[in-house]
Design an enzyme around this catalytic site. Structure first.
Site, mmCIF file in Angstrom:
data_model
loop_
_atom_site.group_PDB
_atom_site.id
_atom_site.type_symbol
_atom_site.label_atom_id
_atom_site.label_comp_id
_atom_site.label_asym_id
_atom_site.label_seq_id
_atom_site.Cartn_x
_atom_site.Cartn_y
_atom_site.Cartn_z
ATOM 1 C CG ASP A 301 9.631 -51.323 7.404
ATOM 2 O OD1 ASP A 301 10.273 -51.912 6.515
ATOM 3 O OD2 ASP A 301 8.564 -51.768 7.860
ATOM 4 C CB CYS A 339 13.572 -30.730 -1.420
ATOM 5 S SG CYS A 339 14.599 -31.816 -0.410
ATOM 6 C CB CYS A 341 17.776 -32.654 1.124
ATOM 7 S SG CYS A 341 18.045 -33.125 -0.598
#
Lengths: 407, 407
Positions: A301, A339, A341
Site C-alpha cells: 500500500d 497507458c 487509462c
C-alpha cells in the site's frame, strides 16, 4: 437477536477449527517472485497486489465506481486512526460497519493506527500500556492500545486487521530498536488476545458468510526491527510464534536509505512463512514494488499515486513527470503514451497542465486516476509475467524504460 | 492549405444564403412554455435546457465521462474571460480550438467576457471602445472589446458565441441604464460585424460540417435594460433589428429583487422572436428555471449546482439541504430519496457529511454530481411535461414538493 448473540461463540468453536478467515494460494513462482490468489470473505485478490489508500473512508479524489470498473481494485486500505477520530466509531457502527458506511463491498484492510500515532512525534507518549496522544483534529487527549485498536477495527469490520505495533525511527540505535521491537511483540500478543475475544463476541461488523472461510476478520502480524537484520529476524520469529493469518514488514520507507530497505526485504522475506501473504507496509514507487516482488513480497500500500497526483506529479512508464513544467504548455500527447487509462485515452498534457495551473479540482482527479491506473497496471503486468515465466524480462524492461526519459 | 483559406469566403457567400449555423424548432407548447429542439453543428439539444458552467475548460469537480453518460449534458458553457487569461488563446489555438483542447465533442457556448470584466468592479474602466481592466491572475493591464471578444471566441471555436455587452447594476437609475443599454446596442453591432468578418476569414477553430447547417458559429444577441421595462423593450428592438441566431436576456440575477427578474422575463420573453432560442443568462435555482420556462425561456446556465456542491449544499426535490448539518451525522438516507443518480443510489447523507467535515475532495465531487443530476433531471421533467401537456401540473407539484421539507 438475543439468540443470535448467544449462538456466535458456539459457532466459532465449531467453525474456527475447520476453516480460516482467508485462504492464500501461490500458483506461480519465479525466483523469489510469487503470484497467488488471496481469498477473503469479500472476494478473491490476485497477488502481488497494490492496495490504494483510503485514509478517511475515501481513496482521495476518485469515485468507488472508477476503482471497481476501470481500475478493478480488489482491496483498499482504511486508516484506523483517522476513522476513529472522524467520524468516530459510533457513527460507523450505527451504519453497520465501514463497508456499509462508505459503500464499498470489496475487501478492506485497516492499519492499526500505530503508525499514524507514532508519526505525531512530540504529540504522543508511549508506555507499556499503549500510546497517549493529542488528536490532530481537536487537540483532545486520546489513548490507543492493542485492545482499543482491535475494538476499533472490529467496529470498522475490515476484512484484514493489523496488530497494534510500535515503529522505531530509521536511524534508531540497536538498543532503542530492540526495546521497541520487544514492545511490538508484547503488543502483538495482546492484539491477538483482544482480537480473538472480539471475534468470539461477534463484535466484527463486517462479518459475512463466505464459502470455505470462517467469515471472521483476518489478523496480520507486523515484523519490526528497523535496519538491524538480527532484530528483524528475532521480530519475525516472535511474530510467527504468536501466529497470524498473514505477515507484514513494517517500519520501512520511514527515512532510511533505500539500500537498507532492500537489504531488510531480501533477508527477511524468504524467511517469512511461505503459505501466508507477505505485506510490505507503506511502500512505494513503481520500481520499489517490482523490486520488492522480486524479493518475495505479495502485498503493498502507498499514498504516492494519490498524494503525488494532487501535487501535479504523474507516474509513467518512462519515469515521473511534473505537469507544472512549462514544457508541457502545448504538449498534445497523453501523460503516458503506453497507458490505456481513460485519462490518457482522452486528455493531453497541455490540458492537464492548464487544469493544474488554474487550481482546478479536475487536475487532481485526473492525475490521481492515471497514477492509480499506472500502479495497478504495473502489478497486473507483474502477475502476468510471473505466471508466464517472464518476470525477469518484465523487471529488466520495466526498469530500463523508467530511466529512458529524464522528464 | 492556402487553397482552403482562399476558398472559405466563396463557400460562405454560397452557403450563408441557404443554411444557418443552428436550427431551432418548437415541437410542443403549453401556455408560454415551449419544448423544442436546437440543432447545432455538434448535435441536437432538447430545450428547455440547462447548461452546466465550465468556466476554465472544466465543469468543476466532474469528469466529462459523467456529463456525457449518466447526466447526458448536451451543451456546456465556457468563459471567454477565464480562458483568454489562462491558458491563453495561443495554447487553445495550437490545440485546434477549445473542443479539442478540453476533449469535449458536444456543443459549447461561450460568453463574451463582458459580465466577468464588469464583475471586476473597481478594477475596470469602460469606454466607448471597450473595457480596460486588470487581470485577476497577474494584475496585467488588458483590454476587451467587441472585436477582441469575437476574435477570442472564434479561436475558442465555440458553437454559440455571445455578443460583447455591458451590464447595468440591478439598482441602476433609468438614465444610467439607458446609457449602458445604448452602449450594449453599439457593441452588439460591432460584435456582429467582427463576427461576420472572422467567419468569412475562417478564424473559427470549431468549424465542422453538419447536415443542413452552415458549419459556422452561431451568434446570440443580449437584451439589457436592468429592471426598467421600457428600456428592456427598446433593447430587445435594437437587438432584433441587428439580427442574431438567438436572443439572451442578460443583466438579471445580479442583485435585483426576484420579483423584478420575473417581471422582466414575463414582459420581454413573449415579445422575443418565436422562432429563435431564448436564453436567460446566469439563472438560477431549480424553481427559477421552472418559473422562467413557464414564461417562455428555452436555455439557462448557472454556477449554483457546481458552486453550492463545493460548499456542501445539495439541491433536492424537497428543497435545499446543508450536508454540514449535525442532523445528518447518522442519516443513512440518500441526499434525495426521489433521485436516481449514481450518488443517491450509493451513498448516505452520513457518509457525505463525513467527507465534507474531513475536507475530502470526494464531498465536492459527489455533491456536484448530484446537484447537476438534479438540475438536468428537472429540465428533463419539464420537457416531458410540456410535450405531454402536463406542464402546469408538473410546475405545481414541483413547487409544492420543494416547500414540503424545511431541511
Amino acid at each position: 437477536m438475543r439468540l443470535c448473540v448467544n449462538f456466535v461463540p458456539l459457532r466459532e468453536i465449531f467453525c474456527m477449527a475447520q476453516v480460516t478467515p482467508i485462504k492464500f494460494e501461490i500458483n506461480a513462482q519465479q525466483g523469489e517472485a510469487r503470484a497467488g490468489v488471496l481469498t477473503t470473505r469479500r472476494g478473491q485478490i490476485e497477488t502481488p497486489v497494490f492496495m490504494p489508500v483510503g485514509t478517511a473512508g475515501t481513496v482521495k479524489g476518485i469515485r468507488f465506481e472508477e476503482l471497481e470498473t476501470e481500475l478493478d481494485a480488489r482491496i483498499i486500505l482504511g486508516n484506523t486512526y483517522h476513522l476513529w477520530l472522524r467520524p468516530g466509531i459510533d457513527v460507523i457502527k450505527s451504519a453497520g460497519g465501514l463497508h456499509r458506511f462508505i459503500s464499498w463491498n470489496r475487501a478492506l484492510l485497516t492499519d492499526s493506527g500505530g503508525f499514524q500515532v507514532w508519526s505525531l512525534g512530540a504529540l504522543r507518549k508511549i508506555s507499556e500500556e499503549g500510546t497517549e496522544f493529542r488528536s490532530h483534529v481537536d487537540g483532545s487527549l486520546r489513548f490507543l492500545s492493542p485492545e482499543v485498536s482491535m475494538e476499533v477495527q472490529a467496529a470498522l469490520g475490515s476484512d484484514i486487521v493489523m496488530v497494534f505495533d510500535e515503529c522505531a525511527p530509521g536511524e534508531a540505535s540497536h538498543e532503542e530498536t530492540e526495546r521497541s521491537m520487544n514492545l511490538t511483540a508484547r503488543w502483538a500478543k495482546r492484539s491477538k488476545e483482544a482480537f480473538n475475544r472480539l471475534q468470539s463476541e461477534g463484535a466484527d461488523t463486517g462479518r459475512v458468510a463466505a464459502e470455505g472461510l470462517s467469515g471472521t476478520q483476518a489478523l496480520f502480524g507486523i515484523v519490526q526491527g528497523a535496519g538491524h537484520l538480527d532484530l528483524r529476524r528475532t521480530s519475525l520469529e516472535q511474530t510467527v510464534n504468536i501466529g497470524f493469518d498473514g505477515y507484514a514488514i513494517g517500519g520501512l520507507s520511514v527515512g532510511e536509505e533505500k539500500s537498507v530497505m532492500f537489504e531488510v526485504i531480501e533477508d527477511i522475506a524468504p524467511r517469512m512463512p511461505k503459505d501466508a501473504p507477505r505485506y510490505l507496509m507503506g511502500v512505494g514507487t513503481p520500481e520499489d514494488l517490482v523490486e520488492a516482488v522480486a524479493r518475495g513480497i505479495d502485498m503493498f500500500d502507498c499514498v504516492l499515486p494519490t498524494r503525488n497526483g494532487r501535487t501535479g506529479q504523474a507516474f509513467t512508464s518512462r519515469g515521473k513527470l511534473n505537469i507544472k513544467n512549462a514544457q508541457f504548455t502545448n504538449d498534445t500527447r497523453p501523460l503516458d503514451e503506453s497507458c490505456g487509462c481513460s485519462v490518457c485515452r482522452r486528455h493531453s498534457r497541455a490540458y492537464l497542465r492548464h487544469l493544474f495551473m488554474t487550481g482546478e479540482m479536475l487536475a487532481s482527479i485526473l492525475l490521481t486516476h492515471h497514477n492509480l491506473a499506472f500502479f495497478l497496471d504495473t502489478m497486473r503486468g507483474v502477475r502476468q509475467s510471473i505466471r508466464s515465466g517472464d518476470f525477469p524480462k518484465f523487471r529488466r524492461e520495466f526498469t530500463e524504460r523508467l530511466k529512458a526519459n529524464g522528464e
